[in-house]
Every structure is written in structure tokens, then in C-alpha cells.
Design a protein around this motif. Structure first.
Motif, mmCIF file in Angstrom:
data_model
loop_
_atom_site.group_PDB
_atom_site.id
_atom_site.type_symbol
_atom_site.label_atom_id
_atom_site.label_comp_id
_atom_site.label_asym_id
_atom_site.label_seq_id
_atom_site.Cartn_x
_atom_site.Cartn_y
_atom_site.Cartn_z
ATOM 1 N N LEU A 114 -18.259 -25.968 -56.029
ATOM 2 C CA LEU A 114 -18.709 -25.682 -57.386
ATOM 3 C C LEU A 114 -19.683 -26.751 -57.889
ATOM 4 C CD1 LEU A 114 -15.371 -24.488 -59.038
ATOM 5 C CD2 LEU A 114 -17.365 -23.086 -58.509
ATOM 6 N N THR A 149 -23.214 -27.454 -68.210
ATOM 7 C CA THR A 149 -22.169 -26.917 -67.357
ATOM 8 C C THR A 149 -22.249 -25.397 -67.297
ATOM 9 O OG1 THR A 149 -20.717 -28.778 -67.912
ATOM 10 C CG2 THR A 149 -19.677 -26.816 -66.978
ATOM 11 N N SER A 150 -22.601 -24.775 -68.420
ATOM 12 C CA SER A 150 -22.676 -23.305 -68.486
ATOM 13 C C SER A 150 -23.818 -22.735 -67.659
ATOM 14 C CB SER A 150 -22.844 -22.859 -69.946
ATOM 15 O OG SER A 150 -24.168 -23.096 -70.409
ATOM 16 N N GLY A 173 -24.242 -22.903 -64.657
ATOM 17 C CA GLY A 173 -23.725 -22.340 -63.416
ATOM 18 C C GLY A 173 -23.604 -20.829 -63.477
ATOM 19 N N PHE A 174 -23.187 -20.301 -64.628
ATOM 20 C CA PHE A 174 -23.068 -18.851 -64.769
ATOM 21 C C PHE A 174 -24.433 -18.170 -64.653
ATOM 22 C CE2 PHE A 174 -19.364 -20.409 -67.224
ATOM 23 C CZ PHE A 174 -18.363 -19.749 -66.530
ATOM 24 N N ILE A 233 -18.466 -17.628 -56.756
ATOM 25 C CA ILE A 233 -18.667 -18.854 -57.519
ATOM 26 C C ILE A 233 -18.659 -18.549 -59.016
ATOM 27 C CG2 ILE A 233 -20.338 -20.670 -58.067
ATOM 28 C CD1 ILE A 233 -18.919 -21.094 -55.428
ATOM 29 N N PHE A 234 -19.277 -17.440 -59.405
ATOM 30 C CA PHE A 234 -19.309 -17.032 -60.822
ATOM 31 C C PHE A 234 -17.882 -16.825 -61.331
ATOM 32 C CE2 PHE A 234 -19.505 -14.202 -64.389
ATOM 33 C CZ PHE A 234 -20.697 -14.490 -65.043
ATOM 34 N N LYS A 269 -14.977 -17.821 -59.985
ATOM 35 C CA LYS A 269 -14.187 -19.054 -59.931
ATOM 36 C C LYS A 269 -14.558 -19.993 -61.069
ATOM 37 C CE LYS A 269 -11.502 -22.274 -58.245
ATOM 38 N NZ LYS A 269 -10.039 -22.204 -58.509
ATOM 39 N N SER A 270 -15.859 -20.095 -61.358
ATOM 40 C CA SER A 270 -16.302 -20.929 -62.479
ATOM 41 C C SER A 270 -15.755 -20.398 -63.795
ATOM 42 C CB SER A 270 -17.828 -20.983 -62.530
ATOM 43 O OG SER A 270 -18.361 -21.597 -61.382
ATOM 44 N N ASP A 330 -12.131 -21.454 -64.060
ATOM 45 C CA ASP A 330 -11.976 -22.890 -64.297
ATOM 46 C C ASP A 330 -12.475 -23.308 -65.676
ATOM 47 O OD1 ASP A 330 -10.930 -23.053 -61.781
ATOM 48 O OD2 ASP A 330 -12.727 -23.925 -60.852
ATOM 49 N N LEU A 331 -13.634 -22.773 -66.073
ATOM 50 C CA LEU A 331 -14.258 -23.227 -67.320
ATOM 51 C C LEU A 331 -13.732 -22.505 -68.552
ATOM 52 C CD1 LEU A 331 -17.942 -23.652 -66.098
ATOM 53 C CD2 LEU A 331 -16.226 -25.425 -66.471
#
Length: 508
Positions: free
Chosen positions: A226, A386-387, A389-390, A435-436, A438-439, A442-443
Motif C-alpha cells: 500500500l 493519503t486520499s 491512493g483512491f 488496492i482500492f 484494501k485502502s 484501512d482508511l
């Protein structure tokens, strides 16, 4: 304005001036692609977090993160072969999956640019003061912001002045970055080999390149992934300048693929050097702090070389500030050209042949976002980053799926079509979808936020990232309803014409 014209559709004959054709070669495309990722800053920013997550397996995680990137770069290569449109994901998802998903994909690119440009300029500003020894200014939010805004204005002016000037600027900056990083890594590795490194140094081993050997098992691998996946973000800028490239149909795609490979090499070399020199104990004090690379350089080679590394990180962030403007402004141009955004954004400067209106708009919104939210709370700015990533996972993943769907009738014509045009992009899309998700899991936890607060019962990065995409979808649906389904919104998904692709990247 009489000095403004409207850009024609890509590849459409038109007497009005458009983007400057043939201005960039393959090397220029690679330089733009590599510079857009800010390699010196990216490796400095994530190395401590990676080491804390996976220890000596840090190089292996970087190798694993490369897999979805090169798969998606393959999708960019084949979509660009049939449609060299500077709107990239927006244009290609529209073509393959329809206008609503296409619009949201373009929106994701624009939002990512608006969020990150100011933060990159902020890093360049901070490291400028550190380079000059102006610690007081570096500790002053106002001083850092003022210089950051100056950098945004300067990089915007260069971007408007012409794509060739932009490319020349990038050549200088990438040369400094790569030279500094490679020299640093080589000298540090020599010190490790001769026993002149720190007492905690570790001799490199091939086992470091196995991501699944990390302590903590699969959860550690996912945590590291990540972090690592997004240090490759930015190579797609090489494709965003396709309409200005000499070989618009295949050159930009090759540049994107080469960019990902170069980045992999640099990241592996530098991460091995840093972990070997310092071991794993040092990094606990530097999580999310990019100055760790300068600290190691200062300890290994003295203050002068530490300054050189600071200069490399500075130019890295500054170069990425400029190159991030390029895909955002060209996406707005493509969207306006197709009627998906106001026609004014399709304006091309008659002399410099750049999308000056879109460039100014993107830079202005990015500056406002940075100044307003950094003034209110720097932690909010960190959560906004951090956002990203989406938005990145969505953008790249959609391109992978669009490539497969658009070429679906051609995939069984040859083994190379199946593997390169179908399987590789699909794997990239699935990887990034994971990854989307999972993020998102987590987030959604407020404890994962720098603000440490809860918005609507979840963490702010989740609200900003996923909320941005939902907002884009709502806007798209409203625009389609208001248009009565006419114009851009009347477009239907297409499929590639037979014989337009060849199986191996690099084929004529």
C-alpha cells in the motif's frame, strides 16, 4: 479573446492551431514520465515507512509494486496505439465503456492534480530553505507557503510557454536527480562492502528481493504494498503529451513502459543501499520524513553531499510540480474538446500551442486548495494526500479494464494479443482494484487519519478520496440529465476495429 482558438478533435484535420505536433521525441517522453513520479522525493518519503513495514524485504516490495504498474503501462501502450488522445484515461474509458465512466475517470485525474500540485511545491519550498541553511524560514508555515505559491506560478508559466521549454527544464532536473541518487547509492554500497558503514549495516542478500519473506506474513506484505505502489505514480504523463510527440501512436506508450522500468531500477538500487548502510534501526525515527536520505548521506559522505541530496529532492518535487500540471491540463482540454466540459477549456494559445486556459485553471485550483487547507490544518493536507491512493488506483485500474474490454474481440486472434493486450492489463486492473478496496477498509478507520477525527463515522482520507469519486459520478449524471442525452452524453461504447493492434509492445 481573439488570440484564442479551440482545439480540434485528436487526429482531425483542422486549420485552427492545436497542440504542437512533433515537438517531443522518445527521450523527452521518458524524461517527462520519470520526472512526474519525483523519484528522489518519492524514495526519500516512503523508505522509512517501508522498512518499518517489511524490514529487509523493502526492495522486494518495490519489485512487487512494479508488477501492476508495468501491466497498466501496457494498457496505456495499446490504447494509445489506436487513439493517441491527450485525455488518455478519460478518452479511452469513454471510448470503451461510455461517457459516464469516462467523465468520472477524467474527473479523477483533475482531482488528483489539484490535490497534489500544492503539496509538491510545498516540499520544494521546504527543501529550498533547508538547502540554504534558513532553518527559521523552513519552520515558518507562511514562508514555506509563499515560496511554494511562487514555485507553482513559475512552473505554470513554463508549462504555458511551450512543451519544448517544459521538456528542456525536465532534462536538467532529471539529470540532477538520477546523478545524485546513483552516485549516493554506489558510494554508500562501497562503504558497506569495505566495512566503513554504520555498526548496524547489513550486507545485501538476494533474499531481500523476495517480498513474501517479510516478517509478519501477508499482512506485512499488503501494508508495504500500500505504501510502495504509489511511488510509481506519474509515468502516465509521458502519454498525456502524445499529441505533441513525434510518433504519437507508439512513442508515448514506449516512453511510459521505459519510465516504469527506469523507476524500478532506481528504486531498487537506492533502497538496497540505504537499508544496507543503516540496517533497519535508524528508520524508526523518520517515518513519513523524507530528510532520512539526507541524514544518511551526511553521515556517510559529509555535509556537502547531504546538501547535494537535499538539492536532488528539491528539484524532484519541483519537476513533479510542473509535470503534474501537464496531464491535468490536457485532460481538461480533451474533455472540453469532446463537449464534456465548457468549450473554453479547449482553448489553445496560438503562438505557444499549449492549453493555456486549462493550465491556468488547474494551477489556480491547486493553489487555492493548498493555501486554504494548509492554512486551516496541515494535517488535513496530509489526509488529502493519503486520499490520492483512491484516485490513482481508480484511474489506472479503469485503464486496465478499458483496454481489455475495448480489444475483447481481438484477444483470441493470437497468443501475444491474449497475454499483452488482455491478460497483462486485466491483472493490473484487478491488482489495483484490490488496492482500492484494501485502502478503503484501512482508511475508513479514523485512527489512520492525521487529523485523528471521524467524518461521517469514517476517516477523513476515505471521505476525501471515495467522496471525490462519488461527487464526480453525481456531477456526470446531472450533466447527462441536463443535456437530454445529447452531444457527448450520446456516445456509445465502441470496440477496436480489426487489425489495429499488434501483440508485442514496440512492434510497428
Amino acid at each position: 479573446m481573439s488570440s484564442t482558438t479551440i482545439a480540434p478533435e485528436a487526429n482531425e484535420a483542422n486549420d485552427e492551431p492545436g497542440l504542437k505536433k512533433g515537438a517531443l521525441g522518445l527521450v523527452s517522453g521518458v524524461v517527462i514520465g520519470v520526472d512526474s513520479t519525483a523519484p528522489a522525493y518519492s524514495i526519500a518519503a516512503v523508505i522509512a515507512g517501508l522498512v518499518l513495514a517489511v524490514g529487509l524485504q523493502t526492495p522486494g516490495i518495490m519489485l512487487l509494486a512494479f508488477v501492476p504498474m508495468v501491466c497498466v503501462a501496457t494498457a496505456y501502450y495499446y490504447m494509445n496505439r489506436v487513439d493517441p488522445d491527450c485525455g488518455t484515461t478519460f478518452a479511452w474509458v469513454t471510448r470503451a465503456m461510455g461517457p459516464v465512466l469516462g467523465w468520472v475517470s477524467g474527473w479523477a485525474i483533475l482531482m488528483a492534480g489539484v490535490i497534489v500540485i500544492g503539496s509538491l511545491a510545498d516540499v520544494a519550498s521546504l527543501f529550498t530553505y533547508l538547502l540554504l541553511g534558513m532553518d527559521g524560514a523552513a519552520d515558518s508555515k507562511a514562508a514555506v507557503m509563499i515560496l511554494a505559491v511562487f514555485y507553482i506560478v513559475t512552473m505554470t508559466a513554463i508549462a504555458i510557454r511551450g512543451i519544448e521549454l517544459s521538456a528542456m527544464t525536465q532534462f536538467v532536473m532529471i539529470a540532477l536527480q538520477i546523478t545524485a541518487l546513483v552516485a549516493f547509492a554506489v558510494v554508500v554500497l562501497v562503504q558497506v562492502a569495505t566495512g566503513d558503514a554504520t555498526p548496524s549495516s547489513v550486507d545485501p542478500e538476494l533474499s531481500w528481493f523476495s517480498p513474501f519473506a517479510a516478517d509478519g506474513g501477508s499482512s506485512a506484505v499488503v501494508a508495504g504494498l500500500l505504501i510502495a505502489i504509489f511511488i510509481y505514480w506519474g509515468w502516465d504523463s509521458a502519454v498525456a503529451v502524445n499529441e505533441e510527440s513525434a510518433d504519437s501512436s507508439s512513442g508515448p506508450g514506449k516512453a511510459a513502459l521505459l519510465s516504469t522500468v527506469i523507476l524500478l531500477g532506481v528504486y531498487l538500487l537506492v533502497s538496497v543501499a540505504m537499508v544496507a548502510y543503516a540496517g533497519t534501526s535508524l528508520f524508526g525515527d523518520f517515518e513519513d520524513d523524507p530528510s532520512v536520505i539526507a541524514v544518511i548521506a551526511d553521515d556517510a559522505l559529509g555535509t556537502a553531499f547531504g546538501k547535494f541530496l537535499i538539492l536532488a529532492v528539491l528539484t524532484s518535487a519541483l519537476a513533479s510540480t510542473q509535470t503534474t500540471i501537464l496531464p491535468s491540463s490536457r485532460t481538461s482540454l480533451s474533455m472540453a474538446r469532446m463537449g464534456a466540459m465548457p468549450k473554453r477549456l479547449a482553448a489553445i494559445h496560438p503562438s505557444w500551442q499549449t492549453p493555456h486556459v486549462g493550465t491556468v485553471l488547474v494551477a489556480t485550483l491547486a493553489t487555492l486548495f493548498y493555501v486554504v487547507f494548509n492554512t486551516l490544518s496541515q494535517n488535513f493536507l496530509f489526509d488529502a494526500l493519503t486520499s490520492l491512493g483512491f484516485l490513482i488506483a481508480f484511474n489506472y485500474g479503469m485503464n486496465g479494464f478499458a483496454c481489455v474490454w475495448y480489444h475483447r474481440k481481438e484477444l483470441t486472434r493470437s497468443a501475444s494479443n491474449f497475454f499483452f493486450v488482455g491478460l497483462a492489463p486485466f491483472v493490473g486492473g484487478v491488482f489495483l482494484t484490490y488496492i482500492f478496496i484494501k485502502s478503503a477498509i484501512d482508511l475508513s478507520d479514523p485512527a489512520a487519519s492525521d487529523l485523528g477525527s471521524s467524518w461521517l463515522g469514517v476517516g477523513p482520507p476515505f471521505v476525501i478520496g471515495v467522496g471525490s469519486l462519488i461527487l464526480g459520478l453525481v456531477i456526470a449524471l446531472v450533466l447527462r440529465a441536463r443535456s437530454g442525452g445529447e452531444g457527448f452524453w450520446a456516445r456509445r461504447p465502441e470496440v477496436v476495429a480489426p487489425g489495429q493492434i499488434s501483440g508485442v509492445p514496440g512492434d510497428a
